[in-house]
Design a protein around this motif. Structure first.
Motif, PDB file in Angstrom:
ATOM      1  N   THR A  74       3.912   5.972  15.208  1.00  0.00           N
ATOM      2  CA  THR A  74       3.812   5.886  16.669  1.00  0.00           C
ATOM      3  C   THR A  74       5.182   5.763  17.311  1.00  0.00           C
ATOM      4  O   THR A  74       5.337   6.064  18.474  1.00  0.00           O
ATOM      5  N   GLY A  75       6.213   5.335  16.583  1.00  0.00           N
ATOM      6  CA  GLY A  75       7.537   5.191  17.155  1.00  0.00           C
ATOM      7  C   GLY A  75       8.448   6.387  16.928  1.00  0.00           C
ATOM      8  O   GLY A  75       9.576   6.410  17.407  1.00  0.00           O
ATOM      9  N   THR A  78      10.413   5.014   0.119  1.00  0.00           N
ATOM     10  CA  THR A  78       9.983   3.827   0.860  1.00  0.00           C
ATOM     11  C   THR A  78      11.059   3.397   1.845  1.00  0.00           C
ATOM     12  O   THR A  78      10.764   3.082   3.004  1.00  0.00           O
ATOM     13  N   ALA A  79      12.307   3.392   1.407  1.00  0.00           N
ATOM     14  CA  ALA A  79      13.404   3.001   2.297  1.00  0.00           C
ATOM     15  C   ALA A  79      13.510   3.944   3.490  1.00  0.00           C
ATOM     16  O   ALA A  79      13.680   3.493   4.632  1.00  0.00           O
ATOM     17  N   VAL A  80      13.398   5.239   3.257  1.00  0.00           N
ATOM     18  CA  VAL A  80      13.464   6.217   4.353  1.00  0.00           C
ATOM     19  C   VAL A  80      12.303   6.003   5.313  1.00  0.00           C
ATOM     20  O   VAL A  80      12.487   5.999   6.543  1.00  0.00           O
ATOM     21  N   LEU A  81      11.109   5.808   4.782  1.00  0.00           N
ATOM     22  CA  LEU A  81       9.942   5.599   5.643  1.00  0.00           C
ATOM     23  C   LEU A  81      10.048   4.295   6.430  1.00  0.00           C
ATOM     24  O   LEU A  81       9.648   4.234   7.601  1.00  0.00           O
ATOM     25  N   HIS A 122       0.830  -1.207   0.000  1.00  0.00           N
ATOM     26  CA  HIS A 122       0.000   0.000   0.000  1.00  0.00           C
ATOM     27  C   HIS A 122       0.868   1.262   0.000  1.00  0.00           C
ATOM     28  O   HIS A 122       0.579   2.219  -0.726  1.00  0.00           O
ATOM     29  N   GLY A 123       1.917   1.278   0.790  1.00  0.00           N
ATOM     30  CA  GLY A 123       2.785   2.449   0.855  1.00  0.00           C
ATOM     31  C   GLY A 123       3.444   2.756  -0.480  1.00  0.00           C
ATOM     32  O   GLY A 123       3.497   3.912  -0.908  1.00  0.00           O
ATOM     33  N   VAL A 124       3.939   1.720  -1.143  1.00  0.00           N
ATOM     34  CA  VAL A 124       4.594   1.915  -2.442  1.00  0.00           C
ATOM     35  C   VAL A 124       3.586   2.413  -3.479  1.00  0.00           C
ATOM     36  O   VAL A 124       3.846   3.363  -4.220  1.00  0.00           O
ATOM     37  N   VAL A 125       2.409   1.802  -3.514  1.00  0.00           N
ATOM     38  CA  VAL A 125       1.379   2.227  -4.476  1.00  0.00           C
ATOM     39  C   VAL A 125       0.900   3.638  -4.152  1.00  0.00           C
ATOM     40  O   VAL A 125       0.664   4.453  -5.053  1.00  0.00           O
TER      41      VAL A 125
END
Length: 137
Positions: free
Chosen positions: A130-131, A120-123, A30-33
């Motif tokens: 929450t962290g 994506t890698a950074v995220l 989902h994040g990548v899309v």
């Protein structure tokens, strides 16, 4: 909509104690899309000369589960997706960049894929929101 469904199903599996893998896999897909959708939305908005509010709503429609579909239908009804890619040079400092993107679609696609991969890698490195307080607070 498919990736939202995967993510929501993964959350149901996680919070019912079945498995976390649905959130990990569905969340990553989902994040990548999501990032790809945002990139395409900005490019189409730029080409179609959308108002800033229309562009913002397009980006926000990806944040709300399943909201992109009705938003895209609205764009179709209003004719904001009509026509092809503009080949004439418009006004503005970034018009040369827009035309370079259109003149070199494969190269441009590779750049977008690399940017999405880096984001994506950074995220993933940052971890879930929450962290963040523990990591940077």
């Amino acid at each position: 909509m498919v990736t939202w469904t995967l993510l929501v199903l993964g959350m149901v599996l996680k919070y019912t104690g079945v498995t976390e893998w649905g959130v990990r896999g569905g969340g990553l897909v989902h994040g990548v899309v999501f990032l790809g959708y945002a990139a395409v939305t900005v490019l189409v908005a730029w080409n179609q000369r959308w108002r800033p509010l229309t562009t913002l709503l397009g980006l926000l429609s990806a944040v709300v589960p399943w909201a992109a579909w009705p938003h895209d239908r609205l764009l179709l009804r209003r004719g904001l997706l009509d026509g092809g890619w503009r080949r004439e040079r418009g006004e503005g400092r970034l018009e040369g960049l827009r035309l370079a993107v259109l003149d070199h679609p494969v190269r441009s696609m590779v750049v977008v894929v690399v940017l999405v991969a880096v984001a994506t890698a950074v995220l993933l490195w940052l971890g879930p929101p929450t962290g963040w307080a523990e990591r940077f607070g």
